[in-house]
Design an enzyme around this catalytic site. Structure first.
Site, short mmCIF file in Angstrom:
data_model
loop_
_atom_site.label_atom_id
_atom_site.label_comp_id
_atom_site.label_asym_id
_atom_site.label_seq_id
_atom_site.Cartn_x
_atom_site.Cartn_y
_atom_site.Cartn_z
N SER A 82 0.83 -1.20 0.00
CA SER A 82 0.00 0.00 0.00
C SER A 82 0.87 1.26 0.00
O SER A 82 1.61 1.49 -0.95
CB SER A 82 -0.96 -0.06 1.20
N ASP A 166 -9.54 -3.54 -5.89
CA ASP A 166 -8.66 -2.76 -5.02
C ASP A 166 -8.45 -1.40 -5.67
O ASP A 166 -7.69 -1.27 -6.64
CB ASP A 166 -7.32 -3.49 -4.84
N HIS A 240 -8.29 -4.93 -0.56
CA HIS A 240 -6.96 -4.36 -0.32
C HIS A 240 -6.15 -5.20 0.68
O HIS A 240 -5.04 -4.84 1.04
CB HIS A 240 -7.09 -2.92 0.18
#
Length: 254
Positions: A82, A166, A240
């Site tokens: 991320s 995502d 995610h």
């Protein structure tokens, strides 16, 4: 021969470099074959995110130099999730790959790079984490405008794990997703989610003051974004989140 180094960078909200999280948990699974340097001195802050990324970039550059200059025989790998994937991507794209980059002298020693939920993901470049979520489609790419490019042409191996759905790692190039890119840009610079002219909410309101012909795409993008963030409370169903074990196996192939 020296053990290779593995540098890991956590995602948003995970400032403890040794704490639980995809990068650190993956590293702990390969400590028999890698030396591990998690990246601290990095707030992993949600707001404002870009200054947080810049601190992570500076620390990753510093640690790579310290470790690799001290051992000229050591190869290395990097892994980021991320926001941590942005840190790794920025260092790779702007400091390792360019001939003028500060870390370019180490390019031949870079062997593996891992991303999960990568906002800088190259279009069509995605790998399956062999879990419950489908892999991102070939016509998708990361939400940031500064994306990775031409990764296939280099001598190191990359795994960019990206799920369909995502929003950070898998958007399309159309009007709706153009606004999602704008929302991503807002998140990078915003001072907070709500409150003040530089908050995400204030910037979304400003973004909404566009010609009515653009309204449908903008509304769709905002709905997508709010739905994505709301699903973060759904546990494994949130796209995610990722399975680390394919990355562990990848790192073991040295």
């Amino acid at each position: 021969m020296s053990k290779p180094w593995l540098f890991t960078v956590h995602g948003t909200g995970q400032p403890d470099p040794l704490g639980p999280g995809l990068p650190a948990d993956t590293a702990r699974d390969v400590l028999d074959i890698y030396r591990w340097q998690p990246i601290g001195n990095y707030p992993a802050a949600a707001f404002p995110m870009w200054p947080s990324v810049e601190k992570g970039v500076a620390e990753l550059i510093l640690q790579i130099e310290l470790k690799l200059d001290a051992d000229p025989y050591a190869d290395f790998a990097m892994a980021g999730y991320s926001q941590g994937a942005i840190v790794v991507g920025q260092v790779l794209k702007h400091h390792i790959l360019p001939p003028t980059g500060r870390l370019h002298r180490f390019l031949h020693r870079l062997k593996k790079v891992i991303f999960w939920g990568n906002p800088m993901r190259q279009k069509g470049f995605a790998h399956s984490d062999e879990w419950i979520h489908p892999v991102a489609a070939p016509d998708t790419l990361g939400i940031l405008e500064d994306r990775l490019e031409n990764l296939e042409q280099y001598g190191f191996e990359v795994r960019d794990y990206a799920h369909d759905g995502d929003m950070y790692a898998s958007i399309k190039e159309d009007d709706l997703h153009e606004y999602e890119v704008a929302i991503g840009r807002i998140v990078m610079k915003a001072s907070g989610f709500i409150g003040g002219r530089d908050s995400v909410v204030a910037q979304l309101i400003e973004l909404g003051q566009r010609p009515i012909t653009e309204g449908i795409a903008l509304a769709g993008a905002i709905i997508d974004a709010l739905t994505f963030f709301a699903r973060s409370r759904m546990g494994d169903k949130w796209p995610h989140l990722y399975n680390r074990y394919p990355a562990v196996e990848f790192l073991r192939q040295i």
